[in-house]
Scaffold this active site. Structure first.
Site, PDB file in Angstrom:
ATOM      1  CG  ASP A  36      13.652  34.923  62.134  1.00 46.88           C
ATOM      2  OD1 ASP A  36      12.422  34.754  62.020  1.00 46.88           O
ATOM      3  OD2 ASP A  36      14.154  35.745  62.926  1.00 46.88           O
ATOM      4  CG  ASN A  89       5.861  36.194  57.816  1.00 47.47           C
ATOM      5  OD1 ASN A  89       4.700  36.533  58.033  1.00 47.47           O
ATOM      6  ND2 ASN A  89       6.688  35.810  58.787  1.00 47.47           N
ATOM      7  CE1 TYR A 155       3.141  46.078  61.146  1.00 44.78           C
ATOM      8  CE2 TYR A 155       0.783  46.516  61.141  1.00 44.78           C
ATOM      9  CZ  TYR A 155       1.833  45.627  61.064  1.00 44.78           C
ATOM     10  OH  TYR A 155       1.577  44.286  60.912  1.00 44.78           O
ATOM     11  CE  LYS A 159       3.074  44.479  57.820  1.00 41.54           C
ATOM     12  NZ  LYS A 159       3.679  43.239  57.332  1.00 41.54           N
TER      13      LYS A 159
HETATM   14  P1  ADP Z   1       4.329  37.607  63.193  1.00 44.40           P
HETATM   15  O1  ADP Z   1       3.952  36.220  63.562  1.00 44.40           O
HETATM   16  O2  ADP Z   1       3.198  38.571  63.212  1.00 44.40           O
HETATM   17  O3  ADP Z   1       5.064  37.605  61.899  1.00 44.40           O
HETATM   18  P2  ADP Z   1       6.557  37.613  65.123  1.00 44.40           P
HETATM   19  O4  ADP Z   1       7.157  38.770  65.840  1.00 44.40           O
HETATM   20  O5  ADP Z   1       6.131  36.411  65.924  1.00 44.40           O
HETATM   21  O6  ADP Z   1       5.322  38.217  64.315  1.00 44.40           O
HETATM   22  O7  ADP Z   1       7.563  37.084  63.993  1.00 44.40           O
HETATM   23  C1  ADP Z   1       8.326  37.936  63.203  1.00 44.40           C
HETATM   24  C2  ADP Z   1       9.638  37.236  62.860  1.00 44.40           C
HETATM   25  O8  ADP Z   1      10.362  38.092  61.960  1.00 44.40           O
HETATM   26  C3  ADP Z   1      10.539  36.986  64.074  1.00 44.40           C
HETATM   27  O9  ADP Z   1      11.027  35.649  64.065  1.00 44.40           O
HETATM   28  C4  ADP Z   1      11.685  37.994  63.878  1.00 44.40           C
HETATM   29  O10 ADP Z   1      12.939  37.521  64.374  1.00 44.40           O
HETATM   30  C5  ADP Z   1      11.716  38.138  62.376  1.00 44.40           C
HETATM   31  N1  ADP Z   1      12.310  39.403  61.939  1.00 44.40           N
HETATM   32  C6  ADP Z   1      12.051  40.646  62.406  1.00 44.40           C
HETATM   33  N2  ADP Z   1      12.808  41.559  61.778  1.00 44.40           N
HETATM   34  C7  ADP Z   1      13.560  40.878  60.866  1.00 44.40           C
HETATM   35  C8  ADP Z   1      14.553  41.256  59.909  1.00 44.40           C
HETATM   36  N3  ADP Z   1      14.911  42.534  59.760  1.00 44.40           N
HETATM   37  N4  ADP Z   1      15.101  40.298  59.155  1.00 44.40           N
HETATM   38  C9  ADP Z   1      14.753  39.007  59.314  1.00 44.40           C
HETATM   39  N5  ADP Z   1      13.844  38.585  60.201  1.00 44.40           N
HETATM   40  C10 ADP Z   1      13.253  39.498  60.977  1.00 44.40           C
END
Ligand code: ADP
Length: 248
Positions: A36, A89, A155, A159
């Protein structure tokens, strides 16, 4: 214990669906690399997995950055000696805007994370799986990857791209022992959703045929199925998980 002795990388595992998937895979014996861009969220998920008796480590990654997905695969192989599967994801949303209102920055942000990020992940993971005789990949698409959604042009396009890449990867590598599928969630009660004002949450919930959004675990359970040998004859499928929302 469908994932005993196996190793998985899961991006966006610091929150929401990815966090639930990481915990589910770990609870069934899998070693999980939590990837993440949010370091404190990733560290929290690792410590919660470890507290529950599982095995995990954290890697800081920006899925949209060239090279980070390759580094993630290397971390798994260098640390644990193997990589069996991946969940691509990590994702971001876009502000609610019609197409004529969207800035180039709005477009680029959602495409660089949600689509280019999945491409970088697939490329790195498949290159490794080809050297070891196979592997499993699950991508996070969306109901918005299969039809339009109001004010979500960027988006929706990103997707739909994830859906296309999933199908393409499935057919290109089916004879190499690599399975590639995607889940397409409808509305999910992620931390971001839970941060909306109560009346907004209720308004969205009422638009759902079942009167509520999915809990992240209800999406993660399907991802775990697709990742496991229970889904051994599945590749190229886009699995909608939306409690009839798409039938409205
Ligand atoms: P969902 O549960 O729908 O996936 P969330 O916003 O709760 O949505 O989780 C998305 C996760 O992806 C978060 O932990 C965020 O920090 C992470 N994230 C977003 N952009 C990136 C990125 N560019 N690289 C890595 N992680 C990312």
């Amino acid at each position: 214990m469908r994932f005993s002795d196996k190793v998985y990388v899961i991006t966006g595992a610091g929150s929401g669906i990815g966090e639930a998937a990481a915990k589910k895979v770990a609870s069934e014996g899998g070693t999980v690399v939590v990837a993440d861009m949010d370091d404190s969220a990733g560290a929290r998920v690792v410590s919660e997995i470890e507290a529950a008796g599982g095995t995990a480590s954290f890697v800081h990654i920006d899925v949209s950055a060239e090279g980070d997905a390759d580094r993630l695969v290397r971390h798994a192989v260098d640390t644990y000696g193997r990589l069996d599967g991946a969940i691509n994801n990590a994702g971001v949303g876009q502000p609610v805007k019609k197409i004529h209102e969207m800035t180039t920055a709005d477009w680029d942000r959602v495409h660089s994370v949600d689509l280019r990020g999945v491409f970088f992940g697939l490329r790195a993971q498949i290159a490794h799986f080809l050297t070891v005789g196979g592997g499993v990949i699950v991508n996070t698409a969306s109901g918005a990857g299969l039809k339009a959604a109001p004010g979500q042009g960027g988006y929706v396009a990103a997707k739909h791209g994830v859906v296309g890449l999933t199908k393409q990867a499935a057919i290109e590598y089916v004879t190499d022992g690599i399975r590639v599928t995607a889940v397409a969630p409808g509305l999910v009660a992620t931390p971001q959703f839970r941060s909306y004002p109560q009346d907004a949450q209720e308004m969205y919930a009422q638009l759902q045929p079942g009167g509520r959004p999915a809990e992240p675990e209800e999406i993660a359970n399907v991802m775990a199925f697709l990742l496991s040998d229970d889904a051994s004859f599945m590749s190229g499928e886009i699995v909608l998980v939306d409690a009839a929302q798409s039938q409205k």
